[in-house]
Enzyme design. Structure first.
Site, PDB file in Angstrom:
ATOM      1  N   TYR A   1      16.942  -6.641   0.291  1.00 14.42           N
ATOM      2  CA  TYR A   1      17.641  -6.164   1.493  1.00 14.42           C
ATOM      3  C   TYR A   1      18.208  -7.325   2.312  1.00 14.42           C
ATOM      4  O   TYR A   1      18.264  -7.257   3.529  1.00 14.42           O
ATOM      5  CB  TYR A   1      16.698  -5.332   2.377  1.00 14.42           C
ATOM      6  CG  TYR A   1      15.948  -4.244   1.648  1.00 14.42           C
ATOM      7  CD1 TYR A   1      16.636  -3.248   0.956  1.00 14.42           C
ATOM      8  CD2 TYR A   1      14.560  -4.215   1.634  1.00 14.42           C
ATOM      9  CE1 TYR A   1      15.948  -2.242   0.292  1.00 14.42           C
ATOM     10  CE2 TYR A   1      13.871  -3.214   0.958  1.00 14.42           C
ATOM     11  CZ  TYR A   1      14.576  -2.235   0.284  1.00 14.42           C
ATOM     12  OH  TYR A   1      13.895  -1.253  -0.360  1.00 14.42           O
TER      13      TYR A   1
ATOM     14  N   LYS B   1       1.491   2.305  -2.174  1.00 11.85           N
ATOM     15  CA  LYS B   1       1.213   1.280  -1.137  1.00 11.85           C
ATOM     16  C   LYS B   1      -0.275   0.968  -0.860  1.00 11.85           C
ATOM     17  O   LYS B   1      -0.780  -0.027  -1.340  1.00 11.85           O
ATOM     18  CB  LYS B   1       1.953   1.639   0.145  1.00 11.85           C
ATOM     19  CG  LYS B   1       3.468   1.543  -0.036  1.00 11.85           C
ATOM     20  CD  LYS B   1       4.195   1.508   1.276  1.00 11.85           C
ATOM     21  CE  LYS B   1       5.626   1.080   1.124  1.00 11.85           C
ATOM     22  NZ  LYS B   1       6.574   2.171   0.819  1.00 11.85           N
TER      23      LYS B   1
HETATM   24  C1  LIG Z   1       7.703   2.435  -0.153  1.00 10.17           C
HETATM   25  C2  LIG Z   1       7.924   3.852  -0.466  1.00 10.17           C
HETATM   26  C3  LIG Z   1       8.333   4.258  -1.743  1.00 10.17           C
HETATM   27  C4  LIG Z   1       8.671   3.285  -2.840  1.00 10.17           C
HETATM   28  O1  LIG Z   1       7.572   2.537  -3.240  1.00 10.17           O
HETATM   29  P1  LIG Z   1       7.813   1.171  -4.064  1.00 10.17           P
HETATM   30  O2  LIG Z   1       6.433   0.746  -4.443  1.00 10.17           O
HETATM   31  O3  LIG Z   1       8.482   0.226  -3.123  1.00 10.17           O
HETATM   32  O4  LIG Z   1       8.651   1.492  -5.232  1.00 10.17           O
HETATM   33  C5  LIG Z   1       8.458   5.620  -1.982  1.00 10.17           C
HETATM   34  N1  LIG Z   1       8.206   6.519  -1.020  1.00 10.17           N
HETATM   35  C6  LIG Z   1       7.806   6.169   0.216  1.00 10.17           C
HETATM   36  C7  LIG Z   1       7.520   7.227   1.218  1.00 10.17           C
HETATM   37  C8  LIG Z   1       7.677   4.812   0.549  1.00 10.17           C
HETATM   38  O5  LIG Z   1       7.333   4.462   1.786  1.00 10.17           O
END
Ligand SMILES: *Cc1c(COP(=O)(O)O)cnc(C)c1O
Length: 421
Positions: free
Chosen positions: A9, A269
């Site tokens: 980004y 996450k």
């Molecule tokens: C960060 C995020 C994703 C993508 O996850 P990555 O590990 O970056 O591919 C998908 N959905 C939500 C709600 C997110 O916050």
């Protein structure tokens, strides 16, 4: 000399030089200059235990001595098996099957493919489009970009390359809205479903908190209503809890606020405490059992190389143990109290001419401004005060690590408020 690392980004002409991180402990990371920064974002919302948590680090080291990786194709191992059982235990009742992958985006791709194939196997191949919400963010891969907000999201340049799906308006009723306000949002959802349900496989949503699309928060009644609509129109309900999962909204999962079980739920996450990339797509018996059949088309054709990686599974198990044993939901409630008193209940901030709204949910707070230009320079301003803030668009937010002490939480809210003084 400039680095060959291409940052995410980042505008290549205007990006400032990226500070070099050499380590971290608790809620802070350290730069090679010796500067330490209090991380108000816990590294894109995943480092929920902070940096260098001794139990998580030990778990990885211990697992590394035993087994770093093995394919999950035709093989299994204890960390994957145990983690799947634990995820079934802690997620809403009925989510009994776990498909691992390596990131949130891929976890969502898996969810969407699963939904399409589910309907295909039930003799409804025409149900192959998604219904998503405006302000949604579900990831950066092609399938995910196609279900992000097509206007305000960051992928409009790719419109011609992406498949087209359906979108309903973003919910507008706040967390504590009454039924009437939510009824308006649900009516908008119903309108799209009535018109297009025959081709819709699944309704996707980030429950309660649309995160990267602008930290839009909504009511648990919206989830309950969405569940009913999905049942009425034979559409699967997919909760993308990649950001909301593991405590961010004040309960272990956002779904818990409403007592709703989605048909498919995606976690990433916070899953490993941020220590390794991994994701899990959970499904109910109803979804899973549709794949039990004799034709070759019954196999689910997906299999990331690193799915179920033993190091990731082992650290995810440790993360969950720490979360439960150290009563993280209480810590999150403490952080929520500070965010409320310092931001939500600060009359000067609420009345500030550039501030459009202030919202708080669990360990998440955002100050939304009228114009993104009003946040230009805020990251440097915060860094000079020892805080790592990374606003985007019109949103100045914090999603701290849950171990952030109260004094540091006040430090973060103080810097956020000082920007508007
Ligand atoms: C960060 C995020 C994703 C993508 O996850 P990555 O590990 O970056 O591919 C998908 N959905 C939500 C709600 C997110 O916050």
């Amino acid at each position: 000399m400039t680095s060959p690392v291409w940052h995410p980004y980042a505008h290549l002409l205007t990006q400032p030089a990226a500070p070099r991180v050499v380590g971290g402990e608790g809620p802070r990371f350290t730069l090679d200059s010796g500067e330490t920064l209090l991380d108000a974002t816990c590294s894109w919302w995943c480092m929920i235990h902070g940096y260098a948590h001794p139990r998580l680090v030990a778990a990885i080291k211990e697992q590394a001595d035993t087994l770093c990786h093995v394919m999950l194709g035709g093989l299994t191992h204890e960390p994957a098996d145990r983690l799947a059982r634990e995820l079934v235990r802690v997620t809403p009742p009925g989510l009994n099957h776990v498909f691992f992958s390596d990131s949130g985006s891929v976890g969502m791709e898996v969810a969407m493919k699963m939904a399409v194939q589910y309907h295909h196997l039930r003799g409804r191949p025409e149900k192959h489009r998604m219904l998503s919400l405006m302000k949604a963010y579900h990831g950066d891969t092609s399938g995910c970009m196609a279900v992000c907000d097509p206007e305000e999201g960051m992928h409009s340049l790719f419109a011609g390359y992406l498949p087209s799906h359906h979108f309903a308006p973003a919910p507008t009723a706040p967390y504590d809205a009454d039924a009437d306000a939510v009824a308006h949002d649900l009516a908008a959802l119903r309108t799209v479903l009535e018109r297009h349900h025959h081709e819709i496989a699944a309704l996707l949503m980030e429950p309660l908190l649309q995160a990267a699309g602008g930290l839009n928060m909504t009511s648990p009644s919206y989830l309950t209503g969405a569940r009913e609509l999905c049942d009425e129109f034979d559409v699967l309900l997919v909760f993308d809890e990649v950001a909301t999962g593991f405590g961010r909204t004040g309960r272990l999962f956002a779904a818990d606020h409403a007592g709703v079980t989605p048909d498919i739920m995606v976690l990433s996450k916070g899953l490993t405490g941020g220590y390794l990339g991994h994701a899990a797509t959970l499904a109910t018996d109803r979804v899973h059992d549709a794949f039990i059949g004799e034709t070759p088309r019954h196999a689910f054709m997906h299999g990331p190389t690193f799915m179920g990686n033993p190091l990731a599974c082992r650290v995810a198990l440790e993360s969950l143990s720490v979360f439960e044993e150290e009563n993280y939901l209480e810590k999150i409630a403490g952080l929520n109290q500070v965010l409320r008193t310092e931001l939500l209940e600060d009359p000067a901030l609420r009345r500030h001419p550039r501030v459009r709204d202030v919202r708080v949910l669990g360990a998440t707070a955002v100050i939304e401004v009228d114009d993104a230009a009003g946040l230009e320079g805020v990251a440097a301003f915060a860094r000079a005060r020892g805080v790592w803030l990374r606003p985007f668009g019109r949103w100045l937010y914090t999603m701290p690590a849950y171990i952030t002490p109260e004094v540091d939480m006040r430090n973060i809210t103080g810097v956020m408020k000082d920007w508007f003084r």
